[in-house]
Scaffold this motif. Structure first.
Motif, PDB file in Angstrom:
ATOM      1  N   ASN A  20      12.212  10.357  59.501  1.00 55.19           N
ATOM      2  CA  ASN A  20      12.639  11.655  60.029  1.00 55.19           C
ATOM      3  C   ASN A  20      12.767  12.690  58.917  1.00 55.19           C
ATOM      4  O   ASN A  20      12.331  13.843  59.061  1.00 55.19           O
ATOM      5  N   ASP A  21      13.346  12.261  57.763  1.00 53.20           N
ATOM      6  CA  ASP A  21      13.501  13.180  56.626  1.00 53.20           C
ATOM      7  C   ASP A  21      12.143  13.618  56.076  1.00 53.20           C
ATOM      8  O   ASP A  21      11.971  14.762  55.655  1.00 53.20           O
ATOM      9  N   ILE A  22      11.185  12.688  56.079  1.00 56.08           N
ATOM     10  CA  ILE A  22       9.843  13.025  55.594  1.00 56.08           C
ATOM     11  C   ILE A  22       9.212  14.086  56.484  1.00 56.08           C
ATOM     12  O   ILE A  22       8.617  15.061  55.997  1.00 56.08           O
ATOM     13  N   ASP A  23       9.355  13.916  57.790  1.00 57.04           N
ATOM     14  CA  ASP A  23       8.797  14.904  58.720  1.00 57.04           C
ATOM     15  C   ASP A  23       9.454  16.267  58.514  1.00 57.04           C
ATOM     16  O   ASP A  23       8.768  17.301  58.500  1.00 57.04           O
ATOM     17  N   THR A  24      10.784  16.258  58.328  1.00 57.95           N
ATOM     18  CA  THR A  24      11.506  17.522  58.119  1.00 57.95           C
ATOM     19  C   THR A  24      11.094  18.177  56.809  1.00 57.95           C
ATOM     20  O   THR A  24      10.835  19.386  56.751  1.00 57.95           O
ATOM     21  N   THR A  25      11.035  17.369  55.738  1.00 57.73           N
ATOM     22  CA  THR A  25      10.655  17.898  54.421  1.00 57.73           C
ATOM     23  C   THR A  25       9.227  18.416  54.434  1.00 57.73           C
ATOM     24  O   THR A  25       8.919  19.454  53.834  1.00 57.73           O
ATOM     25  N   LYS A  26       8.358  17.713  55.131  1.00 51.92           N
ATOM     26  CA  LYS A  26       6.960  18.137  55.211  1.00 51.92           C
ATOM     27  C   LYS A  26       6.850  19.484  55.928  1.00 51.92           C
ATOM     28  O   LYS A  26       6.055  20.343  55.541  1.00 51.92           O
ATOM     29  N   GLN A  27       7.689  19.659  56.950  1.00 53.75           N
ATOM     30  CA  GLN A  27       7.683  20.936  57.663  1.00 53.75           C
ATOM     31  C   GLN A  27       8.186  22.055  56.759  1.00 53.75           C
ATOM     32  O   GLN A  27       7.619  23.160  56.738  1.00 53.75           O
ATOM     33  N   HIS A  28       9.242  21.769  55.987  1.00 51.07           N
ATOM     34  CA  HIS A  28       9.752  22.754  55.023  1.00 51.07           C
ATOM     35  C   HIS A  28       8.664  23.092  53.995  1.00 51.07           C
ATOM     36  O   HIS A  28       8.492  24.256  53.619  1.00 51.07           O
ATOM     37  N   TYR A  29       7.963  22.056  53.557  1.00 46.24           N
ATOM     38  CA  TYR A  29       6.877  22.268  52.589  1.00 46.24           C
ATOM     39  C   TYR A  29       5.791  23.153  53.183  1.00 46.24           C
ATOM     40  O   TYR A  29       5.311  24.099  52.546  1.00 46.24           O
ATOM     41  N   GLN A  30       5.418  22.866  54.418  1.00 54.83           N
ATOM     42  CA  GLN A  30       4.374  23.662  55.075  1.00 54.83           C
ATOM     43  C   GLN A  30       4.792  25.124  55.196  1.00 54.83           C
ATOM     44  O   GLN A  30       3.988  26.036  54.948  1.00 54.83           O
ATOM     45  N   ASP A  31       6.056  25.347  55.554  1.00 55.01           N
ATOM     46  CA  ASP A  31       6.544  26.724  55.680  1.00 55.01           C
ATOM     47  C   ASP A  31       6.528  27.428  54.323  1.00 55.01           C
ATOM     48  O   ASP A  31       6.106  28.589  54.226  1.00 55.01           O
ATOM     49  N   ALA A  32       7.000  26.723  53.288  1.00 54.11           N
ATOM     50  CA  ALA A  32       7.026  27.317  51.946  1.00 54.11           C
ATOM     51  C   ALA A  32       5.614  27.555  51.426  1.00 54.11           C
ATOM     52  O   ALA A  32       5.320  28.597  50.828  1.00 54.11           O
ATOM     53  N   ALA A  33       4.724  26.572  51.663  1.00 57.88           N
ATOM     54  CA  ALA A  33       3.336  26.703  51.204  1.00 57.88           C
ATOM     55  C   ALA A  33       2.619  27.843  51.935  1.00 57.88           C
ATOM     56  O   ALA A  33       1.803  28.560  51.343  1.00 57.88           O
ATOM     57  N   LYS A  34       2.946  28.030  53.209  1.00 56.62           N
ATOM     58  CA  LYS A  34       2.335  29.115  53.971  1.00 56.62           C
ATOM     59  C   LYS A  34       2.792  30.471  53.427  1.00 56.62           C
ATOM     60  O   LYS A  34       1.979  31.405  53.275  1.00 56.62           O
ATOM     61  N   ALA A  35       4.094  30.579  53.129  1.00 54.18           N
ATOM     62  CA  ALA A  35       4.610  31.826  52.546  1.00 54.18           C
ATOM     63  C   ALA A  35       3.960  32.088  51.196  1.00 54.18           C
ATOM     64  O   ALA A  35       3.616  33.240  50.862  1.00 54.18           O
ATOM     65  N   LEU A  36       3.751  31.035  50.400  1.00 55.96           N
ATOM     66  CA  LEU A  36       3.076  31.179  49.105  1.00 55.96           C
ATOM     67  C   LEU A  36       1.635  31.621  49.295  1.00 55.96           C
ATOM     68  O   LEU A  36       1.136  32.488  48.557  1.00 55.96           O
ATOM     69  N   SER A  37       0.964  31.065  50.295  1.00 49.74           N
ATOM     70  CA  SER A  37      -0.427  31.438  50.567  1.00 49.74           C
ATOM     71  C   SER A  37      -0.543  32.914  50.940  1.00 49.74           C
ATOM     72  O   SER A  37      -1.456  33.617  50.490  1.00 49.74           O
ATOM     73  N   ILE A  38       0.396  33.381  51.767  1.00 53.23           N
ATOM     74  CA  ILE A  38       0.370  34.793  52.175  1.00 53.23           C
ATOM     75  C   ILE A  38       0.561  35.686  50.966  1.00 53.23           C
ATOM     76  O   ILE A  38      -0.149  36.692  50.781  1.00 53.23           O
ATOM     77  N   SER A  39       1.520  35.320  50.095  1.00 53.40           N
ATOM     78  CA  SER A  39       1.766  36.109  48.881  1.00 53.40           C
ATOM     79  C   SER A  39       0.544  36.088  47.965  1.00 53.40           C
ATOM     80  O   SER A  39       0.172  37.113  47.382  1.00 53.40           O
ATOM     81  N   ARG A  40      -0.079  34.916  47.846  1.00 51.61           N
ATOM     82  CA  ARG A  40      -1.277  34.818  47.007  1.00 51.61           C
ATOM     83  C   ARG A  40      -2.413  35.676  47.552  1.00 51.61           C
ATOM     84  O   ARG A  40      -3.142  36.316  46.797  1.00 51.61           O
ATOM     85  N   GLN A  41      -2.564  35.686  48.864  1.00 52.53           N
ATOM     86  CA  GLN A  41      -3.649  36.473  49.454  1.00 52.53           C
ATOM     87  C   GLN A  41      -3.443  37.966  49.207  1.00 52.53           C
ATOM     88  O   GLN A  41      -4.383  38.690  48.873  1.00 52.53           O
ATOM     89  N   GLU A  42      -2.184  38.402  49.352  1.00 51.25           N
ATOM     90  CA  GLU A  42      -1.880  39.815  49.096  1.00 51.25           C
ATOM     91  C   GLU A  42      -2.149  40.158  47.634  1.00 51.25           C
ATOM     92  O   GLU A  42      -2.751  41.202  47.329  1.00 51.25           O
ATOM     93  N   ALA A  43      -1.719  39.277  46.729  1.00 58.31           N
ATOM     94  CA  ALA A  43      -1.947  39.509  45.297  1.00 58.31           C
ATOM     95  C   ALA A  43      -3.430  39.438  44.970  1.00 58.31           C
ATOM     96  O   ALA A  43      -3.936  40.208  44.142  1.00 58.31           O
ATOM     97  N   ALA A  44      -4.152  38.517  45.646  1.00 55.01           N
ATOM     98  CA  ALA A  44      -5.588  38.363  45.391  1.00 55.01           C
ATOM     99  C   ALA A  44      -6.342  39.637  45.760  1.00 55.01           C
ATOM    100  O   ALA A  44      -7.259  40.063  45.035  1.00 55.01           O
ATOM    101  N   ASN A  45      -5.957  40.272  46.866  1.00 57.58           N
ATOM    102  CA  ASN A  45      -6.630  41.511  47.287  1.00 57.58           C
ATOM    103  C   ASN A  45      -6.414  42.608  46.247  1.00 57.58           C
ATOM    104  O   ASN A  45      -7.351  43.317  45.859  1.00 57.58           O
ATOM    105  N   SER A  46      -5.179  42.732  45.787  1.00 61.27           N
ATOM    106  CA  SER A  46      -4.851  43.767  44.805  1.00 61.27           C
ATOM    107  C   SER A  46      -5.520  43.493  43.459  1.00 61.27           C
ATOM    108  O   SER A  46      -6.113  44.385  42.842  1.00 61.27           O
TER     109      SER A  46
END
Length: 561
Positions: free
Chosen positions: A353-379
């Motif tokens: 259960n903890d692995i599933d929860t942590t993986k979801q947290h990771y996915q959310d954090a990684a998605k936020a990082l991806s969005i920030s990277r994409q914005e920075a990549a455009n600039s």
């Protein structure tokens, strides 16, 4: 910023002191004169590995020292304070002196502000003071890890990176624990069955704390009950029950006789007293023995129960290879071990259960990082495209591709789920492709320089050194490179080793490196050029050894611009 560099007996340098200025310093000189020798010496002050050939021939050791002004460098100040390496003198509180002594045998000693330190600490503080870009550093930007690092530096989203790394490490730790529990699950299952059987057996017997000692005592009493009865009765007869003669009656008679005599002769009083006390004690012993005799019971049924329980305790102790007295403790240890195995089984469900929860947290954090990277990549893509076109690549296009594998197929990584790819197009109509496929060495060098200028605001070190990063550049492009380095020097100390007049003329300070020889010994010297000598050196860079009035005029014009 770098204030001073002192070099003693290093390579072909006998003794050298260089004072550095803020802004941009250019270093020029003839081929083979050792233009990069100051950079090499600085590298050793910053913790690079040393070899024996760095010591000047026929010298015992080389000594290198670099002095920095850290008045505006809070990170360096905090590092020195944290490591108790600050200077005590208030006048030099904001100075940092790095020193390195290297023996001819290759042994090395490192110092920070006069205190000897491990080489690793020179590296740590060095990263907060200087950033050195070598002439081959542009080759790094074709590597995926370096491209990701450059984009993240530009985006300045360290918090997002830390979140992703945190959840990744947590997930990795949990999956490792899960793997270990799953590996031992089958072994634990067999072990659990055995322990459960043992616990059930001991639970059924239910031996209590210290019960075995009582059982052993009762068993011995009952198994010897007839002897106890017979011997006790015989003793009672001797003491008091025999009417013809018994010890107590005889002692009483004796006590009375001596008591009477002690009234006549006082010397017998002590004897009378001892006899009287002995009589009292015998009376008490007789009374206790009589009570013991009356309480002795020969109950075969009760003895059978004691014998059976005592025998079972001995058998169980032998079976489990423990002493009978330790059987209760052993029983408790089995219960605890059984509970631990059951806990591991319960932990499996919790971990999953903890692995599933942590993986979801990771996915959310990684998605936020991806969005920030994409914005920075455009600039960053737009900024580098503009710089490429300014650096004589008029049709150049630069694009940073930020992509992810499908949600069900991506590999978790401490830096996120993104694949970063720097793509360029140099010529009209040419499709964007990975840099290493389409860009030449000179083009990569220019793109790298453009990035370094753009990323300058993201660099925490107050001094940037460029060691011949302008190789393969000439003409108008060289002039633009010089302008960009000068632009960079508005906020950062820039030191540039160059062979280009268009770059050299942009420096606020220019150093000239020369090599002197008397046929037996060779020595490198570094001289700060005044305005007149700068004109002559720029002219030499323009025209070679044959300096003409025309080249001098061109040099003067370059410096004026």
């Amino acid at each position: 910023m770098l204030l001073q560099l002192n070099i003693q007996n290093f390579a072909i340098v006998r003794s050298l002191d260089i004072d550095w200025q803020s802004g941009m310093t250019t270093i020029t000189g003839e081929t083979g004169a050792g233009k990069s020798i100051a950079i090499d010496a600085l590298g050793l002050c910053l913790g690079e590995r040393a070899t024996t050939n760095v010591v000047r021939p026929n010298c015992k050791k080389a000594e290198l020292a670099a002095t920095f002004d850290i008045n505006s460098n809070k990170a360096a100040q905090h590092w020195l304070i944290k490591n108790d390496l600050s200077l005590d003198d208030e006048e030099t509180l904001y100075e940092c002196i790095l020193r390195r002594v290297i023996s001819a045998e290759g042994r090395s000693k490192s110092y920070i502000n006069g205190s000897q330190v491990p080489l690793a600490q020179l590296k740590e503080i060095g990263q907060l003071l200087i950033n050195i870009h070598g002439q081959h550093d542009h080759q790094l930007i074709v590597k995926a890890n370096e491209q990701c690092r450059l984009l993240d530096d530009y985006a300045k989203h360290q918090t997002l990176l830390d979140d992703v790394k945190h959840y990744y490490q947590q997930w990795k730790k949990l999956t490792k624990e899960l793997d270990q529990l799953q590996k031992t699950k089958q072994e634990n299952e067999a072990k659990k069955q055995l322990i459960q059987y043992q616990v059930d057996e001991l639970n059924e017997f239910s031996l209590q704390q210290d019960e075995f000692i009582t059982l052993e005592t009762d068993y011995k009493r009952h198994s010897n009950a007839q002897d106890l009865l017979d011997s006790t009765l015989t003793s009672l007869q001797l003491l008091s029950e025999n009417n013809n003669f018994n010890i107590i009656d005889s002692l009483r008679q004796c006590t009375e006789n001596i008591g009477e005599l002690s009234r006549v002769d006082s010397e017998l009083q002590n004897v009378a007293s001892l006899l009287s006390e002995s009589l009292i004690q015998l009376d008490e012993a007789n009374s206790d023995l009589k009570q013991y005799y009356q309480q002795l019971e020969l109950d075969p049924q009760h003895f059978s129960l004691i014998e059976e329980r005592y025998s079972t305790a001995l058998q169980l102790a032998k079976k489990h290879q423990v002493s009978p007295e330790s059987l209760v403790t052993f029983h408790q240890s089995l219960i605890q071990e059984l509970a631990a195995i059951s806990s591991d089984e319960s932990r499996l469900d919790v971990i999953i259960n903890d692995i599933d929860t942590t993986k979801q947290h990771y996915q959310d954090a990684a998605k936020a990082l991806s969005i920030s990277r994409q914005e920075a990549a455009n600039s960053l893509s737009a900024a580098i495209t503009t710089s490429m076109q300014e650096l004589n690549m008029p049709n150049g296009q630069f694009y940073i591709d930020v992509s992810q594998a499908s949600k069900d197929n991506y590999a978790m990584h401490s830096k996120g789920i993104d694949t970063i790819s720097f793509q360029v197009s140099i010529n009209p109509g040419q499709a964007l492709e990975a840099m290493h496929k389409v860009a030449s060495g000179g083009e990569l060098s220019r793109i790298s320089l453009a990035m370094q200028v753009i990323l300058a605001d993201s660099v925490i070190t107050p001094t940037l050194i460029f060691d011949e990063v302008d190789v393969g550049i000439s003409g108008p492009t060289a002039a633009m490179v010089g302008s960009k380095l000068q632009q960079l020097a508005k906020n950062t100390q820039v030191i540039c080793v160059t062979h280009l007049p268009q770059v050299a003329c942009k420096g606020h300070q220019q150093l000239f490196v020369s090599k002197l020889t008397d046929g037996e010994h060779t020595e490198t010297q570094v001289t700060e050029l005044n305005e007149k000598k700068r004109i002559k050196e720029i002219a030499r860079l323009l025209a070679g050894d044959k300096i003409s009035q025309h080249s001098l005029a061109n040099a003067e014009e370059l410096l004026a611009s």
